[in-house]
Design a protein around this motif. Structure first.
Motif, short mmCIF file in Angstrom:
data_model
loop_
_atom_site.label_atom_id
_atom_site.label_comp_id
_atom_site.label_asym_id
_atom_site.label_seq_id
_atom_site.Cartn_x
_atom_site.Cartn_y
_atom_site.Cartn_z
N MET A 115 -2.56 13.84 -2.57
CA MET A 115 -1.34 13.49 -1.84
C MET A 115 -0.63 12.35 -2.57
O MET A 115 -0.66 11.19 -2.14
N PRO A 116 0.01 12.65 -3.69
CA PRO A 116 0.59 11.58 -4.53
C PRO A 116 1.70 10.78 -3.86
O PRO A 116 2.00 9.67 -4.29
N LYS A 117 2.31 11.30 -2.80
CA LYS A 117 3.39 10.57 -2.13
C LYS A 117 2.88 9.79 -0.92
O LYS A 117 3.67 9.22 -0.18
N SER A 118 1.58 9.77 -0.72
CA SER A 118 1.03 9.04 0.42
C SER A 118 1.12 7.53 0.17
O SER A 118 1.22 7.08 -0.96
N HIS A 119 1.09 6.78 1.24
CA HIS A 119 1.15 5.33 1.16
C HIS A 119 -0.14 4.77 1.75
O HIS A 119 -0.45 5.02 2.90
N LEU A 120 -0.86 4.01 0.97
CA LEU A 120 -2.09 3.37 1.41
C LEU A 120 -1.96 1.88 1.20
O LEU A 120 -1.43 1.43 0.18
N ILE A 121 -2.44 1.12 2.15
CA ILE A 121 -2.48 -0.32 2.00
C ILE A 121 -3.95 -0.70 1.93
O ILE A 121 -4.71 -0.42 2.85
N LEU A 122 -4.32 -1.33 0.85
CA LEU A 122 -5.70 -1.71 0.63
C LEU A 122 -5.76 -3.22 0.44
O LEU A 122 -5.14 -3.76 -0.47
N LEU A 123 -6.47 -3.88 1.31
CA LEU A 123 -6.68 -5.31 1.17
C LEU A 123 -7.99 -5.50 0.42
O LEU A 123 -9.06 -5.27 0.96
#
Length: 85
Positions: A12-20
């Protein structure tokens, strides 16, 4: 965890993930001072922790107390609770 995130980015190349990344496991600085990442450069937007701002309204009461008041100051803690409520 890294393989799960890498697989997600790939499928899913257009997905948005926030990783702390609290322990520097996914992004790190090399000897030359360049930021390196466990993920493709095009898919990562690295933000230095000192550049982040957290609004006070997102903080819990305990976090606000830790930030503003010494835990030994019980009268100040009671006043803070009354003001916030």
């Amino acid at each position: 965890m890294t393989s799960l995130i890498q697989r997600t980015i790939k499928t899913m190349p257009k997905s948005h993930l926030i990783l702390l990344d609290l322990h520097g496991e996914y992004c790190w600085e090399d000897e030359a001072g360049n930021i390196q990442s466990a993920f493709p450069d095009k898919s990562v937007n690295y933000v230095e922790v000192t550049k982040l701002e957290m609004p006070y309204w997102m903080m819990t009461y305990a976090e606000l107390i830790d930030l503003f008041i010494d835990r030994a100051a019980s009268i100040q803690m009671v006043f803070m609770r009354e003001v916030l409520q």
